[in-house]
Design a protein around this motif. Structure first.
Motif, mmCIF file in Angstrom:
data_model
loop_
_atom_site.group_PDB
_atom_site.id
_atom_site.type_symbol
_atom_site.label_atom_id
_atom_site.label_comp_id
_atom_site.label_asym_id
_atom_site.label_seq_id
_atom_site.Cartn_x
_atom_site.Cartn_y
_atom_site.Cartn_z
ATOM 1 N N GLY A 155 0.813 -1.207 0.000
ATOM 2 C CA GLY A 155 0.000 0.000 0.000
ATOM 3 C C GLY A 155 0.844 1.253 0.000
ATOM 4 N N GLY A 156 0.496 2.214 -0.863
ATOM 5 C CA GLY A 156 1.168 3.496 -0.885
ATOM 6 C C GLY A 156 2.644 3.367 -1.179
ATOM 7 N N CYS A 157 3.440 4.257 -0.585
ATOM 8 C CA CYS A 157 4.878 4.256 -0.832
ATOM 9 C C CYS A 157 5.569 3.043 -0.233
ATOM 10 C CB CYS A 157 5.489 5.544 -0.291
ATOM 11 S SG CYS A 157 5.003 7.012 -1.225
ATOM 12 N N ALA A 158 4.875 2.285 0.610
ATOM 13 C CA ALA A 158 5.459 1.056 1.146
ATOM 14 C C ALA A 158 5.599 -0.012 0.071
ATOM 15 C CB ALA A 158 4.612 0.525 2.308
ATOM 16 N N CYS A 159 4.975 0.194 -1.103
ATOM 17 C CA CYS A 159 5.101 -0.791 -2.176
ATOM 18 C C CYS A 159 6.292 -0.497 -3.085
ATOM 19 C CB CYS A 159 3.810 -0.874 -2.998
ATOM 20 S SG CYS A 159 3.477 0.590 -4.010
ATOM 21 N N LYS A 160 7.116 0.487 -2.707
ATOM 22 C CA LYS A 160 8.313 0.775 -3.480
ATOM 23 C C LYS A 160 9.251 -0.428 -3.509
ATOM 24 C CE LYS A 160 9.034 5.782 -3.055
ATOM 25 N NZ LYS A 160 9.969 6.815 -2.520
ATOM 26 N N ILE A 161 10.028 -0.537 -4.590
ATOM 27 C CA ILE A 161 11.132 -1.486 -4.596
ATOM 28 C C ILE A 161 12.105 -1.069 -3.499
ATOM 29 C CG2 ILE A 161 13.113 -2.310 -5.940
ATOM 30 C CD1 ILE A 161 11.398 -1.978 -8.440
ATOM 31 N N PRO A 162 12.588 -2.013 -2.670
ATOM 32 C CA PRO A 162 13.483 -1.643 -1.571
ATOM 33 C C PRO A 162 14.673 -0.834 -2.057
ATOM 34 C CG PRO A 162 12.793 -3.926 -1.354
ATOM 35 C CD PRO A 162 12.292 -3.457 -2.689
ATOM 36 N N PRO A 163 15.148 0.130 -1.241
ATOM 37 C CA PRO A 163 16.171 1.058 -1.711
ATOM 38 C C PRO A 163 17.453 0.391 -2.180
ATOM 39 C CG PRO A 163 15.850 1.232 0.679
ATOM 40 C CD PRO A 163 14.734 0.422 0.136
ATOM 41 N N GLY B 274 4.681 7.546 11.381
ATOM 42 C CA GLY B 274 3.733 6.504 11.770
ATOM 43 C C GLY B 274 2.698 6.166 10.718
ATOM 44 N N LEU B 275 2.785 6.811 9.551
ATOM 45 C CA LEU B 275 1.771 6.579 8.524
ATOM 46 C C LEU B 275 1.819 5.161 7.967
ATOM 47 C CD1 LEU B 275 2.144 9.997 6.693
ATOM 48 C CD2 LEU B 275 0.168 9.233 8.039
ATOM 49 N N GLY B 276 3.008 4.610 7.840
ATOM 50 C CA GLY B 276 3.104 3.246 7.323
ATOM 51 C C GLY B 276 2.451 2.239 8.268
ATOM 52 N N LEU B 277 2.667 2.406 9.545
ATOM 53 C CA LEU B 277 2.059 1.522 10.536
ATOM 54 C C LEU B 277 0.532 1.597 10.479
ATOM 55 C CD1 LEU B 277 4.568 2.433 13.337
ATOM 56 C CD2 LEU B 277 4.137 0.066 12.620
ATOM 57 N N LEU B 278 0.009 2.818 10.401
ATOM 58 C CA LEU B 278 -1.454 2.968 10.380
ATOM 59 C C LEU B 278 -2.040 2.481 9.056
ATOM 60 C CD1 LEU B 278 -2.073 6.355 12.205
ATOM 61 C CD2 LEU B 278 -2.187 4.027 13.087
ATOM 62 N N VAL C 240 9.980 12.785 3.064
ATOM 63 C CA VAL C 240 10.069 11.498 3.745
ATOM 64 C C VAL C 240 8.914 10.637 3.273
ATOM 65 C CG1 VAL C 240 10.104 10.324 5.975
ATOM 66 C CG2 VAL C 240 11.186 12.569 5.730
ATOM 67 N N THR C 241 9.240 9.641 2.451
ATOM 68 C CA THR C 241 8.195 8.778 1.894
ATOM 69 C C THR C 241 8.559 7.317 2.125
ATOM 70 O OG1 THR C 241 9.186 9.026 -0.325
ATOM 71 C CG2 THR C 241 7.397 10.512 0.252
ATOM 72 N N GLY C 242 8.621 6.531 1.069
ATOM 73 C CA GLY C 242 8.691 5.084 1.220
ATOM 74 C C GLY C 242 9.934 4.528 1.874
ATOM 75 N N PHE C 243 11.054 5.267 1.878
ATOM 76 C CA PHE C 243 12.270 4.762 2.495
ATOM 77 C C PHE C 243 12.382 5.141 3.969
ATOM 78 C CE2 PHE C 243 14.238 5.183 -1.985
ATOM 79 C CZ PHE C 243 13.592 4.020 -2.390
ATOM 80 N N GLY C 244 11.367 5.827 4.492
ATOM 81 C CA GLY C 244 11.347 6.182 5.902
ATOM 82 C C GLY C 244 12.290 7.327 6.228
ATOM 83 N N LEU C 245 12.153 7.872 7.435
ATOM 84 C CA LEU C 245 13.023 8.969 7.851
ATOM 85 C C LEU C 245 14.490 8.566 7.788
ATOM 86 C CD1 LEU C 245 13.599 11.737 9.182
ATOM 87 C CD2 LEU C 245 13.248 10.628 11.398
ATOM 88 N N LEU C 246 14.827 7.391 8.311
ATOM 89 C CA LEU C 246 16.221 6.968 8.314
ATOM 90 C C LEU C 246 16.755 6.763 6.904
ATOM 91 C CD1 LEU C 246 16.385 4.446 11.309
ATOM 92 C CD2 LEU C 246 17.207 6.804 11.232
ATOM 93 N N ASP D 189 9.954 3.724 9.441
ATOM 94 C CA ASP D 189 8.609 3.416 8.938
ATOM 95 C C ASP D 189 8.380 4.024 7.558
ATOM 96 O OD1 ASP D 189 6.014 2.314 9.192
ATOM 97 O OD2 ASP D 189 5.231 4.292 9.724
ATOM 98 N N ALA D 190 7.877 3.206 6.649
ATOM 99 C CA ALA D 190 7.644 3.625 5.267
ATOM 100 C C ALA D 190 6.447 4.575 5.204
ATOM 101 C CB ALA D 190 7.406 2.404 4.379
ATOM 102 N N GLN D 191 6.714 5.841 4.958
ATOM 103 C CA GLN D 191 5.660 6.850 4.926
ATOM 104 C C GLN D 191 5.054 6.976 3.527
ATOM 105 O OE1 GLN D 191 5.189 8.551 8.294
ATOM 106 N NE2 GLN D 191 6.167 6.542 8.270
ATOM 107 N N THR D 192 3.822 7.401 3.488
ATOM 108 C CA THR D 192 3.184 7.800 2.230
ATOM 109 C C THR D 192 2.789 9.261 2.367
ATOM 110 O OG1 THR D 192 2.324 5.587 1.742
ATOM 111 C CG2 THR D 192 1.216 7.444 0.693
ATOM 112 N N SER D 193 3.255 10.088 1.438
ATOM 113 C CA SER D 193 2.977 11.529 1.478
ATOM 114 C C SER D 193 3.361 12.114 2.833
ATOM 115 C CB SER D 193 1.497 11.811 1.177
ATOM 116 O OG SER D 193 1.265 13.188 0.965
ATOM 117 N N GLY D 194 4.600 11.788 3.260
ATOM 118 C CA GLY D 194 5.105 12.311 4.518
ATOM 119 C C GLY D 194 5.563 13.753 4.389
ATOM 120 N N GLY D 195 6.211 14.230 5.442
ATOM 121 C CA GLY D 195 6.628 15.622 5.473
ATOM 122 C C GLY D 195 7.976 15.849 4.826
ATOM 123 N N LEU D 196 8.459 17.082 4.948
ATOM 124 C CA LEU D 196 9.792 17.426 4.473
ATOM 125 C C LEU D 196 10.793 17.266 5.606
ATOM 126 C CD1 LEU D 196 9.192 20.666 2.348
ATOM 127 C CD2 LEU D 196 9.143 18.266 1.606
#
Length: 332
Positions: A19-27, A184-188, A228-234, A301-308
């Protein structure tokens, strides 16, 4: 049957493997696949492939450059209209992450036309148009294919003054790190996919544009940012640090996290993409005393439409750490 009823009875997230940016190919896999591809270059290509930035930037004249990006993904929520709004906000975010202004967008759609009603696709498109129209970005046409898995997004063209460009290879040591949306968007989203529970706070965040944060960062004279989207903050911080030749320190207690996401983590709704993000960045990560694996999962956490994520202080948004000389990321 109305579109809303159809969306409720046919859970859109059930038609997608992720779902969302969590479906990205891993970095890591993605970087291996594109390594060696050079594309086009030249004096007017201000941002290309080298830095792994959010969008390409090509200079037209000294005070004007064009920003080009594309982003699409599988359903992240079951409501078709909300999915369209989220996907549009996410695509526009790449332009804002460069300090630019979107000027035109086109739709990118994959739709299982023999499985899902076409009126649902109309709702998705309507959501996207409404978000783009809200910032004066016309959506003019696009491209659709018959696809066994629903997908939606946009290719967006924007403009930016090259003298006020935000980019991920311009970070310098000794500056604060600002994050403009909670994690926390990926978790939710994963909990929503597994249980059908709806989290309005997550939808609100994912449909909230990064325009104001981008304008504030440019006005503050800052030069380095990424979204900050599918690859998470880190993951996105690692890419920025690597491109810029700096390191970073994250104060985990200062990082805003949605309360409901902490509950989802406790209950085990961790997306596979979030775990893959952490595995990818772990060799470059040092966890301080008291930092738990759960802390790191949230930060990855893999975010979808996260912040800057902005290098420098942006008024009105929390500072979550700072850049340092050297390499790697330390979490304390």
């Amino acid at each position: 049957m109305t579109a809303t009823t159809s969306s409720e009875s046919r859970r859109l997230t059930g038609y997608a493997h992720g779902g969302g940016c969590a479906c990205k190919i891993p970095p890591g896999e993605l970087e291996d696949a594109v390594r060696g591809l050079v594309g086009q270059s030249g004096d007017d290509v201000l941002v290309g492939l080298d830095s792994g930035d959010d969008a390409a930037v090509v200079r037209l004249r000294d005070d004007l450059a064009v920003v080009s990006t594309a982003d699409f993904f599988t359903p992240v929520v079951d409501d078709a209209y909300d999915w369209g709004r989220i996907a549009a906000a996410n695509a526009l975010s790449d332009v804002y992450a460069m300090g630019g202004t979107p000027v035109v967008a086109i739709n990118l759609v994959g739709w299982p036309r023999g499985v899902l009603p076409m009126e649902l696709m109309t709702e998705v498109l309507r959501g996207g148009v409404d978000v783009a129209a809200g910032v004066g970005c016309p959506v003019i046409g696009g491209h659709t294919i018959d696809d066994p898995e629903p997908k939606f997004g946009m290719a967006v063209t924007g403009v930016v003054d090259p003298r006020h460009l935000l980019r991920n290879d311009a970070a310098v040591a000794g500056l604060p790190l600002t994050l403009t949306k909670p994690l926390g968007l990926g978790l939710l989203n994963n909990r929503h996919k597994q249980t059908g529970e709806v989290f309005p706070e997550a939808v609100d965040l994912m449909t909230r544009l990064n325009r104001d944060a981008s304008v504030a960062a440019v006005a503050a004279g800052l030069t380095a940012a990424t979204d900050v989207t599918g690859f998470g903050l880190l993951g996105h911080l690692h890419k920025m640090c690597r491109a810029s030749g700096v390191g970073a320190v994250i104060d985990r207690a200062a990082v805003p996290v949605l309360d409901a996401a902490r509950v989802a983590l406790r209950d085990g709704f961790v997306p596979g993409g979030s775990r893959r993000n952490l595995d990818w960045v772990r060799p470059h990560l040092t966890a301080g005393p008291g930092v738990t694996e759960d802390d790191l999962i949230v930060l990855a956490d893999a975010q979808t439409s996260g912040g800057l994520l902005v290098v420098g202080e942006v008024p009105g948004y929390p500072v979550i750490g700072h850049t340092v000389a050297g390499a790697g990321i330390r979490v304390r």
